[in-house]
Scaffold this active site. Structure first.
Site, PDB file in Angstrom:
ATOM      1  N   THR A  29       0.909   5.925   6.523  1.00 47.54           N
ATOM      2  CA  THR A  29       0.297   6.424   5.253  1.00 47.54           C
ATOM      3  C   THR A  29      -0.832   7.354   5.495  1.00 47.54           C
ATOM      4  O   THR A  29      -1.142   8.268   4.773  1.00 47.54           O
ATOM      5  CB  THR A  29      -0.088   5.239   4.389  1.00 47.54           C
ATOM      6  OG1 THR A  29       1.062   4.248   4.307  1.00 47.54           O
ATOM      7  CG2 THR A  29      -0.848   5.407   3.004  1.00 47.54           C
ATOM      8  N   HIS A  41       0.303  10.873   5.808  1.00 43.43           N
ATOM      9  CA  HIS A  41       0.846  11.092   4.657  1.00 43.43           C
ATOM     10  C   HIS A  41      -0.395  11.391   3.808  1.00 43.43           C
ATOM     11  O   HIS A  41      -0.164  12.449   3.032  1.00 43.43           O
ATOM     12  CB  HIS A  41       1.558  10.223   3.683  1.00 43.43           C
ATOM     13  CG  HIS A  41       3.011   9.886   4.111  1.00 43.43           C
ATOM     14  ND1 HIS A  41       3.929  10.646   4.337  1.00 43.43           N
ATOM     15  CD2 HIS A  41       3.544   8.553   4.716  1.00 43.43           C
ATOM     16  CE1 HIS A  41       5.100  10.338   4.834  1.00 43.43           C
ATOM     17  NE2 HIS A  41       4.952   8.922   5.062  1.00 43.43           N
ATOM     18  N   LEU A  85      11.189  -1.037   3.460  1.00 43.63           N
ATOM     19  CA  LEU A  85       9.575  -0.960   3.500  1.00 43.63           C
ATOM     20  C   LEU A  85       9.099   0.271   4.141  1.00 43.63           C
ATOM     21  O   LEU A  85       8.081   0.447   3.871  1.00 43.63           O
ATOM     22  CB  LEU A  85       9.489  -1.875   4.570  1.00 43.63           C
ATOM     23  CG  LEU A  85       9.165  -3.511   4.310  1.00 43.63           C
ATOM     24  CD1 LEU A  85       9.298  -4.470   5.513  1.00 43.63           C
ATOM     25  CD2 LEU A  85       7.704  -3.637   3.823  1.00 43.63           C
ATOM     26  N   GLY A  86       9.728   1.163   4.393  1.00 47.99           N
ATOM     27  CA  GLY A  86       9.379   2.530   5.021  1.00 47.99           C
ATOM     28  C   GLY A  86       8.930   3.417   3.913  1.00 47.99           C
ATOM     29  O   GLY A  86       9.492   3.411   2.673  1.00 47.99           O
ATOM     30  N   CYS A  99      -2.196   4.479  10.412  1.00 51.20           N
ATOM     31  CA  CYS A  99      -0.922   4.072   9.695  1.00 51.20           C
ATOM     32  C   CYS A  99      -0.286   5.282   9.476  1.00 51.20           C
ATOM     33  O   CYS A  99      -0.912   6.447   9.090  1.00 51.20           O
ATOM     34  CB  CYS A  99      -1.242   3.084   8.577  1.00 51.20           C
ATOM     35  SG  CYS A  99       0.228   3.002   7.470  1.00 51.20           S
ATOM     36  N   CYS A 143      -4.985  -6.274 -16.327  1.00 49.35           N
ATOM     37  CA  CYS A 143      -3.734  -5.383 -16.861  1.00 49.35           C
ATOM     38  C   CYS A 143      -2.587  -6.319 -16.823  1.00 49.35           C
ATOM     39  O   CYS A 143      -2.473  -7.424 -16.422  1.00 49.35           O
ATOM     40  CB  CYS A 143      -3.456  -4.179 -16.212  1.00 49.35           C
ATOM     41  SG  CYS A 143      -2.759  -4.395 -14.517  1.00 49.35           S
ATOM     42  N   ILE A 149       5.682  -1.690  11.758  1.00 51.38           N
ATOM     43  CA  ILE A 149       6.203  -2.652  10.633  1.00 51.38           C
ATOM     44  C   ILE A 149       7.570  -3.175  11.208  1.00 51.38           C
ATOM     45  O   ILE A 149       7.978  -4.385  11.143  1.00 51.38           O
ATOM     46  CB  ILE A 149       6.399  -1.767   9.455  1.00 51.38           C
ATOM     47  CG1 ILE A 149       5.068  -1.130   8.937  1.00 51.38           C
ATOM     48  CG2 ILE A 149       7.059  -2.665   8.331  1.00 51.38           C
ATOM     49  CD1 ILE A 149       4.134  -2.328   8.657  1.00 51.38           C
TER      50      ILE A 149
END
Length: 330
Positions: free
Chosen positions: A39, A42, A250-251, A37, A90, A170
């Site tokens: 991510t 990143h 969404l990005g 992905c 939580c 995506i």
């Protein structure tokens, strides 16, 4: 066993680690497929929070090999993993906003994930898939689940116009969901290969630039889904949105990135700008849609990689035209 572990910014290593042993309520999965992905890149660059050292990989599926006490899923079951593990106690969790749980420990980010031969996950996060499902397809359940949440936020109605910005995995999943909702769909991407793929997956129109998109829909789109995670596309989104329409982001942009938006335009034309994070209560739906063939994922597989090849792939920019690289650890 081998695992691809992040030790810090730009420090990703292929290492030998001990095989996991399941405790009560846990299962060990032999990884069949794990998607790379944006991510993950990143995380490699330090642009997304993580807790190294950690085995990356949050989009994966495989076969249960062993189970801990109290688990009803049987060894041999093919499953997809919902990577998010909220605390369920939580204030956000108690409101049903489990994707906003501050104590969430996502698999492949905050705990060891699927870029390995085996992965240990809570049994409640293992969602059964059909035994005859092509093994690489299960890795698309997580990105589809995230896309479903974004499209839920977009709340498309049949007959509306939906513009998808970005032709990655995506965007191509969002396009299929938009068409399934009865919306007219346009894909905005400069890649000719991704334009062709979008048309084959049901796009009514394709455009290479915002100007071309406005030539096709001069009034703009009722819903604009930003899937590229790029400053330019986010800044261009309002001008491509019809008066009274909505934008869903969404990005994922790098932490600290700033974009320029004109609030008066959003106000005067009452345009909603929404954001979508993770996959609250959508992973089971995603698994069902992939299992049924409602969403096509085979055309989205660009290449299959070994773990050593995945190390090089995550450490570099994705090649032009790539939709999804799938890691096959075995």
């Amino acid at each position: 066993m081998q695992a691809l572990r992040l030790h810090g910014n730009r420090d990703l290593r292929l290492e030998e680690v001990s095989e996991p042993i399941p405790g009560p309520g846990e299962v060990v999965i032999r990884i069949e497929a794990a998607g790379i992905c944006g991510t993950d890149r990143h995380l490699f660059l330090g642009e997304f929070p993580s807790t190294p050292p950690v085995t990356l990989g949050h989009e994966f599926s495989g076969i249960i090999t062993t189970t801990g006490a109290g688990v009803t899923l049987a060894p041999g079951t093919r499953v997809t993993c919902d990577p998010n593990i909220p605390c369920l106690s939580c204030p956000q969790c108690l409101r049903g906003r489990i994707n906003l749980c501050p104590n969430n420990r996502p698999t492949g980010v905050g705990r060891d994930g699927g870029f390995a031969s085996l992965a240990l996950i809570p049994a409640r996060n293992a969602i059964a898939l059909p035994a005859d499902l092509p093994p690489h397809h299960g890795a698309f359940c997580e990105p589809l689940a995230c896309t479903l949440h974004g499209m839920d936020r977009a709340a498309l109605r049949a007959g509306e116009r939906c513009l998808i910005m970005g032709g990655g995995v995506i965007g191509l999943l969002a396009l299929q969901l938009a068409r399934a909702a009865g919306a007219e769909g346009m894909m905005l991407t400069r890649s000719l290969a991704k334009q062709d793929l979008a048309l084959s997956l049901g796009a009514d129109h394709v455009a290479a630039t915002p100007e071309q998109a406005l030539q096709i829909w001069p009034q703009g789109a009722d819903a604009v889904i930003e899937c590229a995670g790029v400053v330019d596309t986010i800044e261009a989104a309002p001008a491509l949105t019809a008066t009274g329409g909505r934008i869903v982001i969404l990005g994922v942009l790098a932490k600290g990135t700033r974009v320029s938006i004109e609030p008066f335009d959003l106000l005067f034309r009452e345009i909603q700008m929404l954001h979508s994070f993770l996959n609250p209560f959508t992973h089971v739906r995603a698994a069902q849609m992939i299992a049924s063939g409602t969403i096509a994922v085979a055309p989205l597989i660009t290449r299959l990689l070994t773990l050593p090849e995945a190390l090089a792939a995550i450490s570099s920019t994705a090649p032009a035209g790539e939709v999804r690289a799938i890691v096959v650890p075995q």
